[in-house]
Design a protein around this motif. Sequence first.
Motif, short mmCIF file in Angstrom:
data_model
loop_
_atom_site.label_atom_id
_atom_site.label_comp_id
_atom_site.label_asym_id
_atom_site.label_seq_id
_atom_site.Cartn_x
_atom_site.Cartn_y
_atom_site.Cartn_z
N MET A 51 0.82 -1.21 0.00
CA MET A 51 0.00 0.00 0.00
C MET A 51 0.86 1.26 0.00
SD MET A 51 -3.10 -0.70 -0.25
CE MET A 51 -3.67 0.97 -0.04
N LYS A 52 2.05 1.17 0.60
CA LYS A 52 2.87 2.36 0.73
C LYS A 52 3.39 2.81 -0.64
CE LYS A 52 3.69 2.43 5.48
NZ LYS A 52 3.29 1.12 5.99
N THR A 53 3.64 1.90 -1.58
CA THR A 53 4.23 2.27 -2.87
C THR A 53 3.18 2.13 -4.03
OG1 THR A 53 4.95 -0.02 -3.03
CG2 THR A 53 6.54 1.56 -2.17
N VAL A 54 2.59 1.17 -4.17
CA VAL A 54 1.97 0.84 -5.47
C VAL A 54 0.84 1.76 -5.90
CG1 VAL A 54 1.00 -1.01 -6.90
CG2 VAL A 54 2.62 -1.53 -5.06
N PRO A 55 -0.47 1.61 -5.23
CA PRO A 55 -1.65 2.04 -5.96
C PRO A 55 -1.96 3.53 -5.86
CG PRO A 55 -2.17 0.60 -4.06
CD PRO A 55 -0.82 1.17 -3.88
N CYS A 56 -2.40 4.06 -6.96
CA CYS A 56 -2.88 5.43 -6.97
C CYS A 56 -4.34 5.42 -6.53
CB CYS A 56 -2.73 6.03 -8.36
SG CYS A 56 -3.85 5.28 -9.54
N TRP A 57 -4.91 6.60 -6.39
CA TRP A 57 -6.27 6.74 -5.88
C TRP A 57 -7.28 5.91 -6.68
CZ3 TRP A 57 -8.89 7.81 -1.82
CH2 TRP A 57 -10.21 8.26 -1.88
N ALA A 58 -7.22 6.02 -8.00
CA ALA A 58 -8.19 5.31 -8.82
C ALA A 58 -8.05 3.80 -8.65
CB ALA A 58 -8.01 5.68 -10.29
N GLU A 59 -6.79 3.35 -8.54
CA GLU A 59 -6.57 1.91 -8.35
C GLU A 59 -7.13 1.45 -7.01
OE1 GLU A 59 -2.34 2.11 -8.90
OE2 GLU A 59 -2.43 0.88 -10.71
N ARG A 60 -7.02 2.34 -6.03
CA ARG A 60 -7.51 1.97 -4.71
C ARG A 60 -9.04 1.84 -4.71
NH1 ARG A 60 -3.92 6.35 -2.59
NH2 ARG A 60 -5.43 6.84 -0.97
N ILE A 61 -9.69 2.74 -5.40
CA ILE A 61 -11.15 2.65 -5.48
C ILE A 61 -11.55 1.36 -6.19
CG2 ILE A 61 -13.25 3.76 -6.38
CD1 ILE A 61 -11.82 5.32 -4.16
N ARG A 62 -10.82 1.05 -7.27
CA ARG A 62 -11.06 -0.17 -8.03
C ARG A 62 -10.93 -1.39 -7.10
NH1 ARG A 62 -14.08 -1.09 -11.64
NH2 ARG A 62 -14.36 -3.21 -10.88
N MET A 63 -9.87 -1.33 -6.29
CA MET A 63 -9.57 -2.42 -5.37
C MET A 63 -10.73 -2.62 -4.40
SD MET A 63 -6.20 -2.44 -2.96
CE MET A 63 -5.03 -2.12 -4.24
N ALA A 64 -11.24 -1.51 -3.87
CA ALA A 64 -12.36 -1.59 -2.92
C ALA A 64 -13.56 -2.23 -3.59
CB ALA A 64 -12.70 -0.20 -2.40
N ILE A 65 -13.80 -1.84 -4.83
CA ILE A 65 -14.96 -2.40 -5.54
C ILE A 65 -14.76 -3.90 -5.79
CG2 ILE A 65 -16.27 -2.29 -7.71
CD1 ILE A 65 -15.77 0.74 -7.70
N ASP A 66 -13.54 -4.27 -6.18
CA ASP A 66 -13.25 -5.70 -6.40
C ASP A 66 -13.52 -6.51 -5.13
OD1 ASP A 66 -12.40 -5.33 -8.95
OD2 ASP A 66 -10.25 -5.40 -8.48
N ILE A 67 -13.05 -5.98 -4.02
CA ILE A 67 -13.21 -6.73 -2.77
C ILE A 67 -14.69 -6.87 -2.45
CG2 ILE A 67 -12.72 -6.74 -0.30
CD1 ILE A 67 -10.16 -5.12 -0.98
N ALA A 68 -15.43 -5.78 -2.62
CA ALA A 68 -16.87 -5.83 -2.33
C ALA A 68 -17.55 -6.84 -3.25
CB ALA A 68 -17.49 -4.45 -2.50
N HIS A 69 -17.12 -6.90 -4.51
CA HIS A 69 -17.69 -7.88 -5.44
C HIS A 69 -17.39 -9.30 -4.97
CE1 HIS A 69 -19.70 -6.03 -8.82
NE2 HIS A 69 -18.83 -5.04 -8.78
N GLY A 70 -16.18 -9.48 -4.47
CA GLY A 70 -15.80 -10.81 -3.97
C GLY A 70 -16.69 -11.23 -2.82
N ILE A 71 -16.95 -10.29 -1.92
CA ILE A 71 -17.81 -10.61 -0.76
C ILE A 71 -19.23 -10.87 -1.25
CG2 ILE A 71 -18.67 -9.80 1.45
CD1 ILE A 71 -16.16 -8.07 1.68
N LEU A 72 -19.65 -10.07 -2.22
CA LEU A 72 -21.00 -10.26 -2.78
C LEU A 72 -21.15 -11.68 -3.33
CD1 LEU A 72 -23.73 -9.03 -3.58
CD2 LEU A 72 -22.70 -8.35 -5.75
N TYR A 73 -20.09 -12.14 -4.00
CA TYR A 73 -20.13 -13.49 -4.54
C TYR A 73 -20.33 -14.51 -3.42
CZ TYR A 73 -18.62 -17.87 -6.58
OH TYR A 73 -18.56 -19.17 -6.98
N LEU A 74 -19.57 -14.34 -2.35
CA LEU A 74 -19.66 -15.29 -1.24
C LEU A 74 -21.04 -15.26 -0.59
CD1 LEU A 74 -16.27 -14.69 0.58
CD2 LEU A 74 -16.88 -16.56 -0.94
N HIS A 75 -21.56 -14.05 -0.41
CA HIS A 75 -22.82 -13.91 0.34
C HIS A 75 -24.03 -14.30 -0.48
CE1 HIS A 75 -21.23 -10.82 3.50
NE2 HIS A 75 -20.54 -11.94 3.48
#
Length: 735
Positions: free
Chosen positions: A538-562
Amino acid sequence: MASLIAFALTISLVFNIATSQSNITRGSSLSPNGATNRWLSPSGLYAFGFYPQKDGYALGIYIAQTSQRTVVWTASRDNLPLFNNATLEFTTNGGLVIDQAQGQQINIFDAGASIASMQDSGNFALFDSQGTVLWQTFDNPTDTLLAGQRLVAGKTLFSSISEVDQSIGVFKLAMLPDGNLVQYANLGTEPIGSSYWSSNTTGTGPNVTLNLDSNGFLYLLQNSTNFITNLTQGGFPSNNTIYRTKIDVDGIFRLYSHDLRNMSKNGSVIWASSNDKCAGKGLCGVNGYCEVMNDDARCRCLPGFEFVNPELWSMGCERNYTLEKCKMNNLGTAVRMESLSNARWEEATYEIPEATTQEDCSAACLNDCHCEVALFTGSECRLQRLPLRFLEVTDSDSNVGLIKLYVASSNNGSDPSNPWIQIKKARRMGIFVSGVSLISISLLVLLFSGVLIYKARVWAYRKVSDNKNSQLFENVGPRAFSYAELERITNGFKEELGRGSFGIVYKGIIKNSMKVVAVKKLKEELAQQREIEFQTEMKTVPCWAERIRMAIDIAHGILYLHEECETAIIHCDIKPQNILMDGYNCAKISDFGLAKLLEHDQTRTSTLIRGTRGYVAPEWYKNLPITVKVDVYSFGIVLFEILCCRRSVENNFPVNEAILEEWVYDCYETDELSKLVNGEDVDKHTLDRMVKIGLWCIQEDPALRPSVKQVVLMLEGTVNIPVPPNLASFLSTVV
Ligand SMILES: *[C@@H]1O[C@H](CO)[C@@H](O)[C@H](O)[C@H]1NC(C)=O
Ligand SMILES: *[C@@H]1O[C@H](CO)[C@@H](O)[C@H](O)[C@H]1NC(C)=O
Ligand SMILES: *[C@@H]1O[C@H](CO)[C@@H](O)[C@H](O)[C@H]1NC(C)=O
Ligand SMILES: *[C@@H]1O[C@H](CO)[C@@H](O)[C@H](O)[C@H]1NC(C)=O
Ligand SMILES: *[C@@H]1O[C@H](CO)[C@@H](O)[C@H](O)[C@H]1NC(C)=O
Ligand SMILES: *[C@@H]1O[C@H](CO)[C@@H](O)[C@H](O)[C@H]1NC(C)=O
Ligand SMILES: *[C@@H]1O[C@H](CO)[C@@H](O)[C@H](O)[C@H]1NC(C)=O
Ligand SMILES: *[C@@H]1O[C@H](CO)[C@@H](O)[C@H](O)[C@H]1NC(C)=O
Ligand SMILES: *[C@@H]1O[C@H](CO)[C@@H](O)[C@H](O)[C@H]1NC(C)=O
Ligand SMILES: *[C@@H]1O[C@H](CO)[C@@H](O)[C@H](O)[C@H]1NC(C)=O
Ligand SMILES: *[C@@H]1O[C@H](CO)[C@@H](O)[C@H](O)[C@H]1NC(C)=O
């Protein structure tokens, strides 16, 4: 002579029962230690008022003369006990209100009643000026039905926690809208397999009622004229006797009689839904089972387990020391299998390895990090995690339960305070030893193939649903397979079935059940992904847009499980360490070591604490039912970490910033959100939205948290985000 007169007086009192009532006027009140602590019915048989319970008081209706207080109705069962300074008021505007502490009010009835009355039937009613009933306890039963009271379709009686605590307990009796009267374990919904008694009257109509008459006649009525089933035949003496039915603390529905001429006698049982005192499913909680000793039910724990609360068996059993996480044999932890004969439990088998003897079955469980118990049926070895629900030990069962025991003294060679370190170590060792570069993503492969295989199994089950083994398949959830097993199942990834953008699908056969399955192996490029220490990344890699994308991906993953899995899965351990980034920088959820499978239609579960401190929802600590909302909570914390590029707890930070969610909340309150991103140039509007979503996710009340579907919609910006409620109460409990 004197006693004869006394006898005559009692009789005449009793004769009056049906009609008389004492009227209570607006402005009257009760308090536990005040001049008036109860309102009696005209004959003095029933009282409505405060009575001592545990460390405080409860408010309810009880038979006033019995030596053992017999409670027949309880107010506000979710808020017990009440303080000794509580008051009950029949307010001047005609409401019925319990006043607690500083301004905490519980409204039993809002407003508009003219007269209240405690009746000799045991009913407490509120009337308008015309004498019409506005509200009555008879329409709002707790665990008891009295003569003249009926349980209508859609209503449920809930047992009490104990004889001295009328809070809602672990059993319920429901009059279903299909005409069936059913007793269940009280798990929030009616998962298949939790019912233990039924009137067998399904399909008899939408308006069936359960009724009790004054002569002890207990029956189901279809409409005003049609009897469906008579649970008792009635005709018991009625002049000097009262009857009541109750779903008891042990889950058995009983009909009692009380002799009005001698109230120091205890009530006697006239009828019971079962004579087996262990009949109530879940009486002993998770990991516990019931035995009848000296005609009384007693709970026992699995070997190596002890009661969470010896006074409250229904809270179940837990290991007698705190080590819970998986430990590998080869790391020097002493483990062995203890057997429990004649066992049976609600199955959530995740794997059936090839094992034909009890010894093989024990070994299979010992060698599997996920296995905590196994059921050996003589021909099959079914591996499962804890907790065990509806555990029974009966002579009629020949299965042997095998329970993994850890010997606590042998943590040598590793840090016992951090079992996670050991798990990671074990995995890395696996990578090294096998030399398979893909192992770090094997978890992904495993999950995916597990689900595929599960679907195949369900399909197989449907095709052979008349098979007598069908019960087994109904209970099977997604199953994890090791890489070696998948290799064996697919005969070394030989027969290709198809190719997709993410990988190749192979045909496989599970040997012992001869089931044909599809196994998907992810492509090489994906294999390049590393298990990353999210925090450092987290300290080096993602820019803001990538971070938002990441949050959405994670939420999609949880949605799949639930919501999208055949069997809903609560991950239970959403945290950065369990999120992997693939070669395309897509976030993937991994590590299902703690996941909890839910039955179809089940929405809540109770289980021992899982997860990681800092990310776990408050209900874990409060012994409340665990729902998919625990993952929403953890997601909220992870979302904050992604937004702020820091850990949820940073002990080196200034004290007001150390706990991330508190700091976020402070910044939100003071409108200084830019502090959170350390001056980074981010879209203010998006940041504001993200923070609001996170604050919704970490609401203390699970019901207030959005579903993950709503979270996805909010993240994607397709719905508006309301202003989150005040978190003050939550923050005070965290400190
Ligand atoms: C109580 O109120 C009811 C209905 O308002 C009335 O019929 C009855 O006479 C009253 N009873 C007494 C004892 O005042
Ligand atoms: C009532 O008692 C509780 C606990 O003893 C106390 O916290 C509360 O302040 C009291 N409320 C009032 C109004 O005295
Ligand atoms: C309902 O059916 C079950 C299974 O046949 C039986 O054990 C039970 O006694 C029946 N219940 C009643 C109230 O007859
Ligand atoms: C059930 O009760 C409802 C409401 O009173 C009524 O409309 C309906 O016709 C009843 N159904 C049957 C089958 O009696
Ligand atoms: C009660 O139900 C029976 C059978 O469904 C029906 O024949 C009868 O007319 C109903 N009676 C009333 C009063 O609704
Ligand atoms: C139930 O009891 C009623 C009233 O005594 C009677 O009319 C009816 O036939 C009984 N039904 C059954 C199924 O026993
Ligand atoms: C019960 O009371 C009724 C009057 O309501 C009387 O006729 C009957 O004899 C009494 N029965 C007994 C057993 O006392
Ligand atoms: C009332 O019941 C108690 C307990 O069963 C018994 O000891 C007592 O003798 C009874 N009194 C009368 C008057 O029957
Ligand atoms: C009534 O029941 C209570 C609790 O089960 C018991 O302690 C008490 O001794 C009983 N009283 C009589 C008179 O049997
Ligand atoms: C836990 O239980 C096992 C088996 O009953 C026993 O051998 C062990 O000493 C217990 N450990 C602790 C810490 O109580
Ligand atoms: C663990 O290590 C301690 C000291 O390092 C030693 O005394 C003890 O015997 C070891 N226990 C086991 C089970 O190896």
